[in-house]
Design an enzyme around this catalytic site. Structure first.
Site, PDB file in Angstrom:
ATOM      1  N   THR B  47      -0.215   4.552  10.227  1.00 11.92           N
ATOM      2  CA  THR B  47       0.560   5.447   9.366  1.00 11.92           C
ATOM      3  C   THR B  47       0.401   6.933   9.536  1.00 11.92           C
ATOM      4  OG1 THR B  47       0.483   3.801   7.610  1.00 11.92           O
ATOM      5  CG2 THR B  47       1.215   5.952   6.976  1.00 11.92           C
ATOM      6  N   ASP B  63       6.265   7.331   8.469  1.00 10.87           N
ATOM      7  CA  ASP B  63       6.713   6.566   9.640  1.00 10.87           C
ATOM      8  C   ASP B  63       6.965   5.136   9.156  1.00 10.87           C
ATOM      9  OD1 ASP B  63       4.257   4.738  11.206  1.00 10.87           O
ATOM     10  OD2 ASP B  63       3.833   5.899   9.397  1.00 10.87           O
ATOM     11  N   ARG B  65       5.773   2.068  10.974  1.00 13.56           N
ATOM     12  CA  ARG B  65       5.070   1.018  11.728  1.00 13.56           C
ATOM     13  C   ARG B  65       3.925   0.449  10.895  1.00 13.56           C
ATOM     14  NH1 ARG B  65       2.700   2.375  17.573  1.00 13.56           N
ATOM     15  NH2 ARG B  65       4.882   2.082  18.128  1.00 13.56           N
ATOM     16  N   LYS B  79       7.387   2.652   3.624  1.00 19.19           N
ATOM     17  CA  LYS B  79       6.115   3.154   3.095  1.00 19.19           C
ATOM     18  C   LYS B  79       6.298   4.125   1.944  1.00 19.19           C
ATOM     19  CE  LYS B  79       4.077   2.608   7.605  1.00 19.19           C
ATOM     20  NZ  LYS B  79       3.186   3.120   8.624  1.00 19.19           N
ATOM     21  N   GLY B  93      -3.002   2.907   4.534  1.00 16.64           N
ATOM     22  CA  GLY B  93      -4.146   2.042   4.290  1.00 16.64           C
ATOM     23  C   GLY B  93      -3.721   0.592   4.401  1.00 16.64           C
ATOM     24  N   SER B 175      -3.613   7.611   9.721  1.00 17.11           N
ATOM     25  CA  SER B 175      -4.228   7.826  11.039  1.00 17.11           C
ATOM     26  C   SER B 175      -3.515   8.933  11.810  1.00 17.11           C
ATOM     27  CB  SER B 175      -4.203   6.529  11.842  1.00 17.11           C
ATOM     28  OG  SER B 175      -2.879   6.061  11.947  1.00 17.11           O
ATOM     29  N   ASP B 212       0.135   9.210  17.753  1.00 17.84           N
ATOM     30  CA  ASP B 212      -0.829   8.294  17.149  1.00 17.84           C
ATOM     31  C   ASP B 212      -0.348   6.868  17.396  1.00 17.84           C
ATOM     32  OD1 ASP B 212      -1.377   7.123  13.825  1.00 17.84           O
ATOM     33  OD2 ASP B 212      -2.826   7.174  15.476  1.00 17.84           O
ATOM     34  N   SER B 215       0.947   4.824  14.351  1.00 25.35           N
ATOM     35  CA  SER B 215       2.234   5.165  13.717  1.00 25.35           C
ATOM     36  C   SER B 215       3.325   5.051  14.765  1.00 25.35           C
ATOM     37  CB  SER B 215       2.225   6.601  13.210  1.00 25.35           C
ATOM     38  OG  SER B 215       1.041   6.884  12.542  1.00 25.35           O
TER      39      SER B 215
END
Lengths: 236, 286
Positions: B47, B63, B65, B79, B93, B175, B212, B215
């Protein structure tokens, strides 16, 4: 002697097979201010007399019609504080329903849930029945409008139109003549106001009555005094 | 039934005051068995989530994913969660934790709105969330960016899994938060217009999506304005469309044969005999 000898305890039947405490609770309801409801084909309206005992009472803090779920609301006749408890409990239990099933509680489930709480208070030790009858206006899961009455005993009835509280007999007679199956919500609101005015002591204004409606694909809402005034102006 | 709870009048379990450590000994035992018990791997969201205040409200971005370690569990998850008509919350999380925590607080706020006949305030939501998360001592792995507008104006809050909170003009979590924060720190300004704010959030999420591994996929945007309107733009930006890539793959023509290519030489039709419950053939067909 007779029946009254058995009226001391709720959980005891009288010889004639009655639970007198429930009968007395119904008397408390019949003393309450009139409330009525009409189920039209595209919505439901509930209305009540909010006449306050003195001109000194601040009407802003008196609310008789309450929203319970986005699709249903309550109105009552009888003992106000008992109503508050039921409103709070029913709201909480409909949130539990939402949590468990992921959808807004349909009106029929709300009614059976509430009725079941009211029945509990007629059988448990140390409590007394709720001194109110409820009018529940709402939509069921496929969007169809419905009107229910729930009594202190826990029995519930579905109605096309009904009235509870003072003058309920004459109000119901009035409604019987006016209700039609193809009635629309706007007509129903109009009829509800006329019926309320029949038994009203003194002048009926937008501030001493309350109106709640739920339209077929909409949300339950308590009308503002300005909206009620518009309907009253039309009715004159 | 845990030792630290009691039944209340509604037959619901209420937690006793304070913390309930009745599972502590059990957990210690589990860790000490031979070849310590494998810990349950929860589906995490990796995320990048972002929130910023602007002149007319707040903009939230996320995002899409969801990952299970190195595997992408869901390519287009949501999300940005609904909390109240004037509040939305981005969650990073453990996916189940963020969804259930936000749903719970959303229901509590609805009850409060009905009781008080007033719109919900951000501070109420923040307090309900942080009190719950602290009670669970960080085991509910929900890192949230809560944003919305109330009578006091537009606000953005960040809430950590252990229950600490911060009120900020802009923030990022997850992240991909460092990648997103790099973009925010270089370009954020006070009193942005709506377009500027949306562009900024999209770039910040984009930085997370491309830099990242946790994500990826698309960017969702949610704009909550001070006048009470909400603009939820699901998949506002889709920089990772798969269809054009799939179309480029040359597959053998034999995989796409139209009906009618095979000539029919002879055809014969025989209905299957119906066998009755007693085992005998009820209908014999010639």
């Amino acid at each position: 002697m007779g029946d009254s000898a058995y009226s001391f305890s709720l959980t005891t039947f009288s010889r004639t097979g009655k639970l007198l405490q429930i009968e007395y609770a119904l008397n408390a309801v019949a003393n309450g201010r009139t409330a009525l409801g009409i189920c039209a084909q595209d919505g439901v309206v509930i209305a009540t007399d909010k006449k306050l005992p003195s001109v000194l009472v601040d009407p802003e803090h008196v609310q008789k019609i309450e929203k319970i779920t986005p699709k249903a609301g309550f109105c009552y006749a009888g003992v106000g504080p008992d109503y508050r408890v039921l409103v709070k409990r029913s709201r909480k239990s409909s949130q539990s329903y939402l949590s468990e099933y992921g959808e807004v509680q349909p009106v029929h489930q709300l009614v059976t849930d509430t009725a079941s709480t009211m029945q509990e208070y007629t059988q448990r030790g140390g409590v007394r029945p709720f001194g109110i009858s409820l009018l529940v206006a709402g939509l069921d899961s496929d969007g169809k409008p419905a009107l229910f009455q729930v009594d202190p005993s826990g029995s519930y009835f579905g109605w096309n139109a009904t009235a509870i509280g003072k003058n309920y007999v004459s109000a119901k007679n009035f409604l019987e003549k006016r209700w039609t199956e193809d009635m629309e919500l706007e007509d129903a609101i109009h009829t509800a106001l006329l019926t309320l005015r029949e038994g009203f002591e003194g002048e009926m204004t937008a501030h001493n009555i309350e109106l709640g409606i739920v339209k077929k694909d909409g949300e339950f809402q308590v009308l503002q005094p300005s909206q009620i005034q518009d309907y009253l102006d039309e009715a004159n | 039934m845990t030792a630290g709870s009691q039944m209340n009048a509604n037959n619901l379990h209420e937690p006793a005051a304070g913390f309930d450590f009745s599972n502590y000994l059990r957990n210690q035992n589990l860790l000490q068995t031979d070849g310590a018990a494998p810990k349950l791997k929860a589906k995490k969201t990796g995320t990048t989530i972002v929130g910023t205040v602007y002149a007319g409200g707040v903009v939230l971005g996320a995002d899409t994913r969801a990952t299970n370690d190195t595997e992408v569990a869901e390519r287009n998850c949501e999300k940005i969660h609904y909390i109240a008509p004037n509040m939305y919350c981005c969650g990073a999380g453990t996916a189940a934790d963020t969804e259930n925590t936000t749903a719970l607080i959303s229901r509590q706020l609805e009850l409060l709105r009905m009781d008080t006949a007033r719109p919900s305030r951000l501070v109420t939501a923040v307090t309900l969330l942080k009190r719950m998360l602290f009670r669970y001592q960080g085991h509910v792995s929900a890192a949230l960016v809560l944003g919305g507008c109330d009578l006091q104006g537009p606000h953005i809050y960040q809430i950590y899994p252990h229950g600490s909170t911060a009120k900020l003009p802009y923030t990022s979590m997850g992240s991909g938060s460092l990648a997103a924060m790099a973009v925010l720190e270089s370009s954020w300004q006070e009193n942005m217009t709506e377009d500027m704010a949306v562009q900024l959030v999209q770039r910040a999420i984009g930085a997370g999506i491309f830099n990242d591994l946790g994500s990826g996929s698309n960017c969702d945007i949610c704009i909550i304005k001070t006048d009470g309107t909400v603009d939820y733009r699901r998949n506002a930006v889709k920089p990772n469309e798969l269809a054009p890539l799939r179309a480029q793959v040359q597959r053998s023509g034999r995989l796409n044969m139209r009906p009618g290519l095979t000539p029919i030489i002879k055809s014969e039709f025989k209905p299957h005999p119906v066998v009755a419950a007693g085992g005998e053939t009820a209908m014999e067909v010639e």
